[in-house]
Design a protein around this motif. Structure first.
Motif, PDB file in Angstrom:
ATOM      1  N   SER A  49     -27.257  55.713 -69.877  1.00 24.38           N
ATOM      2  CA  SER A  49     -28.143  56.658 -70.544  1.00 24.38           C
ATOM      3  C   SER A  49     -29.090  57.302 -69.538  1.00 24.38           C
ATOM      4  N   PHE A  50     -29.416  58.587 -69.781  1.00 21.88           N
ATOM      5  CA  PHE A  50     -30.392  59.269 -68.938  1.00 21.88           C
ATOM      6  C   PHE A  50     -31.730  58.547 -68.957  1.00 21.88           C
ATOM      7  N   VAL A  51     -32.084  57.992 -70.103  1.00 25.10           N
ATOM      8  CA  VAL A  51     -33.362  57.284 -70.228  1.00 25.10           C
ATOM      9  C   VAL A  51     -33.391  56.087 -69.293  1.00 25.10           C
ATOM     10  N   ILE A  52     -32.305  55.334 -69.268  1.00 25.23           N
ATOM     11  CA  ILE A  52     -32.232  54.157 -68.393  1.00 25.23           C
ATOM     12  C   ILE A  52     -32.291  54.581 -66.929  1.00 25.23           C
ATOM     13  N   VAL A  53     -31.500  55.583 -66.563  1.00 25.02           N
ATOM     14  CA  VAL A  53     -31.450  56.029 -65.173  1.00 25.02           C
ATOM     15  C   VAL A  53     -32.820  56.540 -64.723  1.00 25.02           C
ATOM     16  N   GLY A  54     -33.439  57.404 -65.512  1.00 27.24           N
ATOM     17  CA  GLY A  54     -34.739  57.950 -65.143  1.00 27.24           C
ATOM     18  C   GLY A  54     -35.803  56.877 -65.020  1.00 27.24           C
TER      19      GLY A  54
END
Length: 306
Positions: free
Chosen positions: A119-124
Protein backbone atom coordinates in the motif's frame (compact mmCIF):
# COMPACT_ATOMS: atom_id res chain seq x y z
CA UNK A 1 -27.69 -20.18 -51.28
CA UNK A 2 -25.08 -18.47 -49.16
CA UNK A 3 -24.87 -19.61 -45.57
CA UNK A 4 -26.03 -17.13 -42.99
CA UNK A 5 -23.22 -15.54 -41.06
CA UNK A 6 -23.31 -16.61 -37.44
CA UNK A 7 -23.75 -13.80 -34.96
CA UNK A 8 -21.34 -14.21 -32.07
CA UNK A 9 -23.56 -13.00 -29.25
CA UNK A 10 -21.35 -14.64 -26.64
CA UNK A 11 -18.66 -11.98 -27.23
CA UNK A 12 -21.08 -9.19 -26.31
CA UNK A 13 -22.33 -11.16 -23.30
CA UNK A 14 -18.81 -11.65 -21.90
CA UNK A 15 -17.77 -8.04 -22.59
CA UNK A 16 -20.95 -6.44 -21.26
CA UNK A 17 -20.13 -6.59 -17.49
CA UNK A 18 -16.64 -5.13 -17.96
CA UNK A 19 -17.90 -2.43 -20.35
CA UNK A 20 -20.75 -1.52 -17.99
CA UNK A 21 -18.47 -1.25 -14.94
CA UNK A 22 -15.81 0.73 -16.84
CA UNK A 23 -18.44 3.09 -18.26
CA UNK A 24 -20.05 3.66 -14.86
CA UNK A 25 -16.80 4.19 -12.96
CA UNK A 26 -14.61 5.88 -15.60
CA UNK A 27 -16.32 7.15 -18.75
CA UNK A 28 -19.37 8.84 -17.18
CA UNK A 29 -17.37 10.54 -14.35
CA UNK A 30 -14.76 11.69 -16.88
CA UNK A 31 -17.41 13.14 -19.17
CA UNK A 32 -19.12 14.79 -16.18
CA UNK A 33 -15.84 16.32 -15.02
CA UNK A 34 -15.09 17.74 -18.47
CA UNK A 35 -18.58 19.24 -18.65
CA UNK A 36 -18.24 20.70 -15.14
CA UNK A 37 -14.93 22.33 -16.14
CA UNK A 38 -16.97 24.50 -18.52
CA UNK A 39 -19.32 25.63 -15.75
CA UNK A 40 -19.14 27.97 -12.80
CA UNK A 41 -21.34 29.05 -9.91
CA UNK A 42 -24.12 31.51 -10.70
CA UNK A 43 -24.10 32.84 -7.15
CA UNK A 44 -27.55 31.42 -6.40
CA UNK A 45 -26.67 27.83 -5.64
CA UNK A 46 -26.73 26.75 -9.27
CA UNK A 47 -24.27 26.79 -12.12
CA UNK A 48 -23.96 28.42 -15.51
CA UNK A 49 -22.00 27.76 -18.68
CA UNK A 50 -18.82 29.86 -18.91
CA UNK A 51 -16.96 28.07 -21.71
CA UNK A 52 -13.19 28.12 -21.36
CA UNK A 53 -13.14 30.84 -18.69
CA UNK A 54 -11.96 28.42 -15.99
CA UNK A 55 -9.05 27.33 -18.17
CA UNK A 56 -8.25 30.97 -18.92
CA UNK A 57 -8.12 31.64 -15.18
CA UNK A 58 -6.00 28.55 -14.58
CA UNK A 59 -3.41 29.49 -17.20
CA UNK A 60 -3.64 33.28 -17.08
CA UNK A 61 -4.39 34.37 -13.53
CA UNK A 62 -1.14 34.85 -11.60
CA UNK A 63 -2.46 33.18 -8.45
CA UNK A 64 -3.58 30.02 -10.27
CA UNK A 65 -0.98 29.80 -13.01
CA UNK A 66 1.97 29.92 -10.59
CA UNK A 67 0.66 26.89 -8.71
CA UNK A 68 -0.30 25.06 -11.91
CA UNK A 69 3.06 25.47 -13.65
CA UNK A 70 4.91 24.60 -10.44
CA UNK A 71 2.88 21.38 -10.12
CA UNK A 72 3.33 20.56 -13.83
CA UNK A 73 7.09 21.10 -13.60
CA UNK A 74 7.29 18.85 -10.53
CA UNK A 75 5.24 16.22 -12.36
CA UNK A 76 7.62 16.37 -15.32
CA UNK A 77 10.66 15.91 -13.05
CA UNK A 78 8.90 13.04 -11.26
CA UNK A 79 8.42 11.38 -14.66
CA UNK A 80 12.00 12.04 -15.80
CA UNK A 81 13.43 10.38 -12.68
CA UNK A 82 11.33 7.28 -13.34
CA UNK A 83 12.35 7.17 -16.99
CA UNK A 84 16.06 7.62 -16.28
CA UNK A 85 16.29 5.44 -13.16
CA UNK A 86 13.38 3.02 -12.86
CA UNK A 87 13.11 1.74 -16.43
CA UNK A 88 16.85 1.23 -17.11
CA UNK A 89 17.19 -0.60 -13.79
CA UNK A 90 14.14 -2.69 -14.68
CA UNK A 91 15.69 -3.63 -18.03
CA UNK A 92 19.02 -4.48 -16.38
CA UNK A 93 17.37 -6.63 -13.70
CA UNK A 94 15.30 -8.46 -16.33
CA UNK A 95 18.43 -9.15 -18.38
CA UNK A 96 20.23 -10.53 -15.33
CA UNK A 97 17.29 -12.64 -14.15
CA UNK A 98 16.77 -14.11 -17.62
CA UNK A 99 20.28 -15.59 -17.56
CA UNK A 100 19.80 -19.39 -17.66
CA UNK A 101 22.69 -20.10 -15.27
CA UNK A 102 21.46 -17.75 -12.53
CA UNK A 103 20.47 -19.60 -9.36
CA UNK A 104 17.45 -18.60 -7.23
CA UNK A 105 16.12 -16.39 -10.01
CA UNK A 106 12.53 -16.99 -8.88
CA UNK A 107 13.37 -15.80 -5.36
CA UNK A 108 15.01 -12.62 -6.67
CA UNK A 109 12.04 -11.86 -8.95
CA UNK A 110 9.62 -12.26 -6.07
CA UNK A 111 11.69 -10.17 -3.66
CA UNK A 112 12.02 -7.30 -6.16
CA UNK A 113 8.33 -7.40 -7.10
CA UNK A 114 6.93 -7.53 -3.53
CA UNK A 115 7.12 -3.71 -2.92
CA UNK A 116 4.80 -3.24 -5.90
CA UNK A 117 1.90 -4.86 -4.05
CA UNK A 118 2.40 -2.80 -0.89
CA UNK A 119 0.00 0.00 0.00
CA UNK A 120 1.08 3.58 -0.67
CA UNK A 121 0.25 4.35 2.95
CA UNK A 122 2.65 1.69 4.21
CA UNK A 123 5.43 2.72 1.82
CA UNK A 124 5.12 6.44 2.59
CA UNK A 125 4.94 5.94 6.35
CA UNK A 126 7.82 3.47 6.51
CA UNK A 127 10.14 5.63 4.41
CA UNK A 128 9.30 8.68 6.51
CA UNK A 129 10.41 6.69 9.55
CA UNK A 130 13.57 5.48 7.81
CA UNK A 131 14.61 8.96 6.67
CA UNK A 132 13.64 10.79 9.84
CA UNK A 133 16.64 12.66 11.32
CA UNK A 134 15.23 12.07 14.84
CA UNK A 135 14.21 8.41 15.01
CA UNK A 136 15.04 7.09 11.56
CA UNK A 137 17.58 4.33 10.90
CA UNK A 138 19.18 6.04 7.90
CA UNK A 139 21.65 8.14 9.96
CA UNK A 140 22.76 5.06 11.91
CA UNK A 141 23.18 2.95 8.77
CA UNK A 142 25.29 5.63 7.10
CA UNK A 143 27.31 5.99 10.28
CA UNK A 144 28.10 2.26 10.21
CA UNK A 145 29.87 2.70 6.86
CA UNK A 146 31.47 6.01 7.77
CA UNK A 147 29.16 8.16 5.64
CA UNK A 148 27.03 9.85 8.29
CA UNK A 149 28.23 13.25 7.07
CA UNK A 150 26.24 12.65 3.87
CA UNK A 151 22.94 12.40 5.75
CA UNK A 152 20.52 15.28 5.49
CA UNK A 153 16.75 15.52 6.11
CA UNK A 154 15.98 14.83 2.45
CA UNK A 155 12.21 15.03 2.86
CA UNK A 156 12.51 18.33 4.68
CA UNK A 157 14.59 20.25 2.12
CA UNK A 158 13.06 21.81 -0.97
CA UNK A 159 16.00 20.87 -3.18
CA UNK A 160 15.84 17.14 -2.35
CA UNK A 161 12.27 16.29 -1.29
CA UNK A 162 10.75 15.65 -4.74
CA UNK A 163 13.72 13.64 -6.01
CA UNK A 164 13.72 11.59 -2.80
CA UNK A 165 10.03 10.76 -3.21
CA UNK A 166 10.59 9.90 -6.87
CA UNK A 167 13.36 7.46 -5.89
CA UNK A 168 11.09 5.92 -3.25
CA UNK A 169 8.49 5.43 -5.98
CA UNK A 170 11.19 3.88 -8.19
CA UNK A 171 12.04 1.43 -5.41
CA UNK A 172 8.38 0.47 -5.09
CA UNK A 173 7.56 0.02 -8.77
CA UNK A 174 10.79 -1.13 -10.42
CA UNK A 175 9.34 -4.64 -10.33
CA UNK A 176 6.76 -3.80 -13.01
CA UNK A 177 9.17 -2.94 -15.86
CA UNK A 178 11.40 -5.78 -14.68
CA UNK A 179 8.61 -8.36 -15.08
CA UNK A 180 7.39 -6.97 -18.41
CA UNK A 181 10.87 -6.95 -19.91
CA UNK A 182 11.59 -10.36 -18.41
CA UNK A 183 8.51 -11.75 -20.16
CA UNK A 184 9.58 -10.07 -23.42
CA UNK A 185 13.06 -11.61 -23.19
CA UNK A 186 11.60 -15.06 -22.62
CA UNK A 187 9.38 -14.65 -25.68
CA UNK A 188 12.38 -14.31 -28.02
CA UNK A 189 12.52 -17.52 -30.09
CA UNK A 190 15.34 -19.90 -29.25
CA UNK A 191 16.23 -20.04 -32.94
CA UNK A 192 17.24 -16.38 -32.90
CA UNK A 193 19.50 -16.87 -29.87
CA UNK A 194 21.04 -20.02 -31.34
CA UNK A 195 21.73 -18.26 -34.64
CA UNK A 196 23.43 -15.41 -32.78
CA UNK A 197 25.58 -17.84 -30.82
CA UNK A 198 26.59 -19.60 -34.03
CA UNK A 199 27.80 -16.21 -35.31
CA UNK A 200 29.83 -15.75 -32.14
CA UNK A 201 27.52 -13.16 -30.56
CA UNK A 202 27.26 -13.98 -26.86
CA UNK A 203 27.10 -12.27 -23.46
CA UNK A 204 26.52 -8.53 -23.32
CA UNK A 205 27.12 -8.20 -27.03
CA UNK A 206 24.19 -10.53 -27.66
CA UNK A 207 21.95 -8.43 -25.42
CA UNK A 208 22.82 -5.11 -27.11
CA UNK A 209 22.78 -6.37 -30.68
CA UNK A 210 20.02 -8.99 -30.63
CA UNK A 211 17.80 -8.90 -27.57
CA UNK A 212 17.49 -5.15 -26.98
CA UNK A 213 16.16 -4.32 -30.48
CA UNK A 214 13.62 -7.15 -30.14
CA UNK A 215 12.24 -5.86 -26.82
CA UNK A 216 11.94 -2.22 -27.93
CA UNK A 217 8.13 -2.53 -28.32
CA UNK A 218 7.89 -3.66 -24.69
CA UNK A 219 10.14 -0.79 -23.59
CA UNK A 220 7.85 1.58 -25.48
CA UNK A 221 4.79 0.22 -23.66
CA UNK A 222 6.57 0.57 -20.32
CA UNK A 223 7.48 4.17 -21.16
CA UNK A 224 3.90 5.18 -21.92
CA UNK A 225 2.63 3.37 -18.82
CA UNK A 226 5.23 5.26 -16.79
CA UNK A 227 4.08 8.54 -18.34
CA UNK A 228 0.40 7.92 -17.58
CA UNK A 229 1.10 6.62 -14.08
CA UNK A 230 3.34 9.52 -13.10
CA UNK A 231 1.00 12.23 -14.37
CA UNK A 232 -1.79 10.55 -12.38
CA UNK A 233 0.37 10.28 -9.26
CA UNK A 234 -1.07 11.43 -5.94
CA UNK A 235 -0.97 8.82 -3.17
CA UNK A 236 2.72 8.76 -2.24
CA UNK A 237 3.07 12.56 -2.17
CA UNK A 238 -0.10 12.92 -0.10
CA UNK A 239 0.93 10.26 2.42
CA UNK A 240 4.51 11.49 2.82
CA UNK A 241 4.10 15.27 2.56
CA UNK A 242 0.40 15.93 3.04
CA UNK A 243 -2.01 17.87 0.83
CA UNK A 244 0.19 20.98 0.99
CA UNK A 245 3.03 18.95 -0.59
CA UNK A 246 5.74 20.62 1.44
CA UNK A 247 8.17 21.97 2.07
CA UNK A 248 6.79 25.15 0.46
CA UNK A 249 4.99 23.21 -2.33
CA UNK A 250 8.29 21.78 -3.58
CA UNK A 251 6.67 18.35 -3.97
CA UNK A 252 3.35 19.63 -5.25
CA UNK A 253 2.17 17.76 -8.33
CA UNK A 254 -1.00 18.01 -10.38
CA UNK A 255 -2.72 15.36 -8.26
CA UNK A 256 -2.22 17.20 -4.96
CA UNK A 257 -3.01 20.54 -6.60
CA UNK A 258 -6.27 19.05 -7.89
CA UNK A 259 -7.11 17.63 -4.46
CA UNK A 260 -6.65 20.95 -2.64
CA UNK A 261 -8.57 22.86 -5.27
CA UNK A 262 -11.51 20.49 -5.64
CA UNK A 263 -12.08 19.45 -2.02
CA UNK A 264 -10.44 22.32 -0.18
CA UNK A 265 -7.85 22.01 2.56
CA UNK A 266 -7.50 23.78 5.91
CA UNK A 267 -8.53 27.40 5.23
CA UNK A 268 -8.85 26.91 1.48
CA UNK A 269 -12.42 26.34 0.32
CA UNK A 270 -13.08 23.75 -2.33
CA UNK A 271 -13.92 24.90 -5.86
CA UNK A 272 -15.26 21.96 -7.89
CA UNK A 273 -15.35 24.00 -11.10
CA UNK A 274 -11.68 25.00 -11.00
CA UNK A 275 -10.84 21.52 -9.75
CA UNK A 276 -12.57 20.10 -12.82
CA UNK A 277 -10.55 22.48 -14.99
CA UNK A 278 -7.33 21.12 -13.48
CA UNK A 279 -8.58 17.57 -14.06
CA UNK A 280 -9.39 18.51 -17.66
CA UNK A 281 -5.89 19.90 -18.12
CA UNK A 282 -4.41 16.68 -16.72
CA UNK A 283 -6.57 14.65 -19.11
CA UNK A 284 -5.40 16.78 -22.03
CA UNK A 285 -1.71 16.39 -21.11
CA UNK A 286 -2.04 12.62 -20.80
CA UNK A 287 -4.07 12.38 -24.02
CA UNK A 288 -1.45 14.32 -25.98
CA UNK A 289 1.35 12.15 -24.59
CA UNK A 290 -0.48 8.92 -25.42
CA UNK A 291 -1.29 10.12 -28.95
CA UNK A 292 2.34 11.06 -29.57
CA UNK A 293 3.35 7.56 -28.53
CA UNK A 294 0.65 5.75 -30.51
CA UNK A 295 1.07 7.67 -33.77
CA UNK A 296 4.69 8.79 -33.58
CA UNK A 297 6.57 6.01 -31.82
CA UNK A 298 4.61 2.76 -31.79
CA UNK A 299 4.32 2.63 -35.59
CA UNK A 300 8.12 2.73 -35.83
CA UNK A 301 8.55 0.02 -33.20
CA UNK A 302 6.30 -2.47 -34.99
CA UNK A 303 9.12 -3.46 -37.31
CA UNK A 304 10.87 -5.15 -34.39
CA UNK A 305 7.90 -7.36 -33.51
CA UNK A 306 7.70 -10.97 -34.57
Amino acid sequence: MAARRQVRWHIAVFLAPAVAIYTALMIIPLFGTLVQSLMNSDGQGGHMFVGLRNFSTLFGDALWSKQFWNALGNNAWFFVVHMLVQNPIGVALAAILSTPKLRMAAFYRTAIFIPTILSFVIVGFVWKLILSPIWGIAPGMLDMVGLKSLFTPWLGKEAYALTTLALISVWQFVGIPMMLIYAALLSIPDEVIEAAEMDGITGMSQFWKIKLPLILPSIGIISILTFVGNFNAFDLIYVAQGALAGPDFSTDILGTFLYRTFFGFQLQLGDPYMGSAIAGAMFGIILVGVCIYLFGIQTRLRRYQF
